[in-house]
Structure formats: structure tokens, C-alpha cells
Design a protein around this motif. Sequence first.
Motif, PDB file in Angstrom:
ATOM      1  N   CYS A 190      11.680   0.685 -11.987  1.00  0.00           N
ATOM      2  CA  CYS A 190      11.065  -0.974 -12.141  1.00  0.00           C
ATOM      3  C   CYS A 190       9.704  -1.039 -11.608  1.00  0.00           C
ATOM      4  O   CYS A 190       9.011  -1.986 -11.977  1.00  0.00           O
ATOM      5  N   TYR A 191       9.226  -0.165 -10.990  1.00  0.00           N
ATOM      6  CA  TYR A 191       7.611   0.092 -10.460  1.00  0.00           C
ATOM      7  C   TYR A 191       7.120   0.226 -11.781  1.00  0.00           C
ATOM      8  O   TYR A 191       6.103  -0.264 -11.971  1.00  0.00           O
ATOM      9  N   PHE A 192       7.395   1.329 -12.487  1.00  0.00           N
ATOM     10  CA  PHE A 192       6.784   1.215 -13.874  1.00  0.00           C
ATOM     11  C   PHE A 192       6.803   0.169 -14.877  1.00  0.00           C
ATOM     12  O   PHE A 192       5.659  -0.216 -15.410  1.00  0.00           O
ATOM     13  N   LYS A 193       7.573  -0.923 -14.662  1.00  0.00           N
ATOM     14  CA  LYS A 193       7.656  -1.985 -15.297  1.00  0.00           C
ATOM     15  C   LYS A 193       6.989  -3.104 -14.903  1.00  0.00           C
ATOM     16  O   LYS A 193       6.174  -3.620 -15.603  1.00  0.00           O
ATOM     17  N   VAL A 194       6.976  -3.327 -13.602  1.00  0.00           N
ATOM     18  CA  VAL A 194       6.439  -4.545 -13.152  1.00  0.00           C
ATOM     19  C   VAL A 194       5.112  -4.112 -12.380  1.00  0.00           C
ATOM     20  O   VAL A 194       4.177  -5.105 -12.164  1.00  0.00           O
ATOM     21  N   LYS A 195       4.845  -2.804 -11.957  1.00  0.00           N
ATOM     22  CA  LYS A 195       3.710  -2.392 -11.353  1.00  0.00           C
ATOM     23  C   LYS A 195       3.375  -3.063  -9.960  1.00  0.00           C
ATOM     24  O   LYS A 195       1.986  -3.533  -9.605  1.00  0.00           O
ATOM     25  N   ASN A 196       4.400  -3.550  -9.372  1.00  0.00           N
ATOM     26  CA  ASN A 196       4.284  -4.270  -8.074  1.00  0.00           C
ATOM     27  C   ASN A 196       5.354  -3.450  -7.050  1.00  0.00           C
ATOM     28  O   ASN A 196       6.461  -3.816  -7.386  1.00  0.00           O
ATOM     29  N   ALA A 197       5.049  -2.787  -6.100  1.00  0.00           N
ATOM     30  CA  ALA A 197       5.851  -2.218  -5.195  1.00  0.00           C
ATOM     31  C   ALA A 197       7.031  -3.154  -4.667  1.00  0.00           C
ATOM     32  O   ALA A 197       8.212  -2.903  -4.660  1.00  0.00           O
ATOM     33  N   SER A 198       6.627  -4.338  -4.169  1.00  0.00           N
ATOM     34  CA  SER A 198       7.479  -5.271  -3.363  1.00  0.00           C
ATOM     35  C   SER A 198       8.594  -5.881  -4.333  1.00  0.00           C
ATOM     36  O   SER A 198       9.729  -6.079  -4.230  1.00  0.00           O
ATOM     37  N   VAL A 199       7.916  -6.393  -5.720  1.00  0.00           N
ATOM     38  CA  VAL A 199       8.624  -7.051  -6.464  1.00  0.00           C
ATOM     39  C   VAL A 199       9.705  -5.815  -7.189  1.00  0.00           C
ATOM     40  O   VAL A 199      10.871  -5.974  -7.379  1.00  0.00           O
TER      41      VAL A 199
ATOM     42  N   PRO B 165       6.039   6.004  -7.429  1.00  0.00           N
ATOM     43  CA  PRO B 165       5.696   4.705  -6.702  1.00  0.00           C
ATOM     44  C   PRO B 165       5.572   4.861  -5.261  1.00  0.00           C
ATOM     45  O   PRO B 165       5.872   5.708  -4.722  1.00  0.00           O
ATOM     46  N   PRO B 166       4.983   3.824  -4.941  1.00  0.00           N
ATOM     47  CA  PRO B 166       4.653   3.745  -3.300  1.00  0.00           C
ATOM     48  C   PRO B 166       5.889   3.940  -2.671  1.00  0.00           C
ATOM     49  O   PRO B 166       7.035   3.242  -3.230  1.00  0.00           O
TER      50      PRO B 166
END
Lengths: 145, 246
Positions: A16-25, B15-16
Motif C-alpha cells: 500500500c505504501y508503494f502504491k500511495v506513497k503516504n505512510a498514514s494513508v 516503508p516507515p
Amino acid sequence: MAEDIEKQYDKIYRYCYFKVKNASVAEDLTQETFLKFLQQNSYRECGKKMEYLYTIARNLCIDSLRTRKELPLEEEVAGKSPMENVELNLSVRQALSMLKEEEQELLLFRYVNDMPVGKIAEFTNQSRFAVYRKTKEALGKLKKQ
Amino acid sequence: MKRKLRNGIREAFEPPKSPGKEAFLRNIWQPTLDYRGFLLSQLHYIRKRVWILSFLFVMYSLLFLLKQTEGSCSYESVWIIGAMLPFLALTAVSETIKSGWWGMQELELSCRYSLNQVIFARLLFIGSGNLITLTVILVLTEKTLSAGFFRTGLYLLTPYLLTCALCLILSGRVRGREGRYGYAVTAAGVSAANSLLRYLEHSVYQPDYLIFWLFSVGISAGIIVYRLHCMKKEMEARSWNLYLAE
């Protein structure tokens, strides 16, 4: 079981992080993926749980990208690595960013989330040969850069 | 692929840290039964009579063979023990497909671990149990013969596999409890044929007939694999139909 779900969580979160590039999302989407998986009853145990989770995650990521296009990109620094690896990591990161998203996704599945070629082929709807060739090509590009 | 590059790729995709991970995993409801637990749970559903019968077969073979002096029994022990084995196969097959007899197929097909997996889990346990039983009987029988493990194995495997194959064919034709009588007749028929064969053709256990035994084992094994494959496909299709009907 707890260990299994922890590993699955990490893999889905990474995806998911790879896809959206935002940690909280990415975190929200990961948790939503698991909740959706556990709420539904259409999954029959046939050894394809990870593919099922990836499919839910991919659909959620696509929905999220459609509705929240304005999210800022997070640029994270490889802070945890030892000093001698920082240079390599940065160059790998840079080289990865030059690859197509599809190639990056293949490398993520194959070398980071340790997914077998057959399962990647099923998930991405390609032949095993195509997955193998594309992964090799992506690696070749990575090595050149 | 170089380890350094692989580690580099891993680091690049890392990721973080997810701050809510621990809390989420602590609070999330998870199904308590994992695959290993499911397999072990199936062991309890195999009726004790299956294990008792296997044990009795081994004990009977042991007692029978102990009474024989070397060379005196010749191939008598093979056909007598071989005539018993169809009944071992009968217990295995009937135990595996008992869901259909009790009208539980639809219910089991709609569960998280479907009938398909239940059957293959039971086959794993019963098959392993029978394999041990057959190996023990083979070792015991081989001691009274000079035919070697391979030939003795063929003589013993043929009635066992043939019964399994015929019962599996029958399971596709006759549904429900009526099938039980068919399986029993099949096992008795194979057992009787095994005995008759010995009387009709005295040299049937001689090396000249090896090709016949090899052929029988090969055909039976092929039919078993084919029938199991068909059963798997049939149940997959049925579970999808049930899912669509929900």
C-alpha cells in the motif's frame, strides 16, 4: 497465527505504501484491507489468502488515489541503514524511481515480499514467462544504473 | 542476484514504521483455526474402527506368518493376506466419502475449510495409516517368500489399489447411502477374485506373470488419481454454485 498475520500485515502495508506513497494513508488502507477480508465470507481456504489480500489492497489503493489525488508525497530518508550502505541504498532508490511502476511492482513482489513467480503471474494476469522476463529486464536496468 | 543488490531493493521499498500496527493486530478478531489446527481436527473425525481394523490386519498377518515355517507356505500367505486387503481399502474409501452418506455434503462445501480439503485431509491421515499397515504386512510377508520386496509389494498392492479404484468409480455413479452396499460387494468381489485367481492359475505368482501385476497396479493407480482429480473438480464447481446461490 499471530506471527502469520503480522507478516501479512507488513507485506500489505509495504504494498500500500508503494502504491500511495503516504505512510498514514497506507496504514489506513492496510487495516481496511484486513477488516474487509475478515468481514466478508466469500473467501474459501485454498492457499490463496495473500493474493486475495493483495487484490483487496490494490482496489482500495486505486479508490484512494482516485478520491485523494492532492495528498503530498513523502520523501523518506534511509536513516536506519549503516553508513556504508547509505550510498548504495540511495543509488538503488534513485535507480528504482527510474523504472516503470509495473517493473517496480514486480520487484517489490518478487524480491521484497517474496512472492513466487507463479503467484505474481496469477495476480498481475500475465504469463509466468512474461513475469520472469520483465523482472529480469527490470533487474538489468537497475544494475545498469 | 547479488545479496547486496537484493538488500538494497529491500531497503528501498521499506516503508516507515506503522505506528498503529501493534494496536490493530491486538484488537483485530482472527479466526482461531489455522491450517495445522484444521488438519489435526480432522484426525478426530476418523472413526476408531479404521485404526482398529488396520491394527487387526497387522496382528492377523503377524500371527498367520509366525505359524508358517519358511518355505512351507510358498505363495499361500500372499494370496490369503492379499484377499484381506480389499477390506482395508474399503474402510479407507468409505471413511473418506462418508459425508455424502450422511447428507452433509452441502454443509461441508459451504464452510471455510470446504469438503474438498476435509476429504484430502482425511485421505492424508488414512492413506498414511494404510501405508504403514501395508509396509508392515509387506515386510512380514516378504520374510516367508523369496520373491523380493518389489514383487511381494505388487502382489499385495494389486487387490488394495483395485478395490480403491473400483470404489472410487462407484462413488461417482451411485450417490448416497446405497453406495455402501456397492463398495462392500466390490471389496468382497476383489477378495474372492484374488483367491480364485490362485486356484485357477497356480503359476500366477511366478515371474512370468509380473507384467500382469504391474499392469494391474498401474491401471488401478491411474484410475485412483483420475477419480480424485475428478472429485476435486466436481466439488470446486459445486462450492462455487453454492456460493452463487447464497
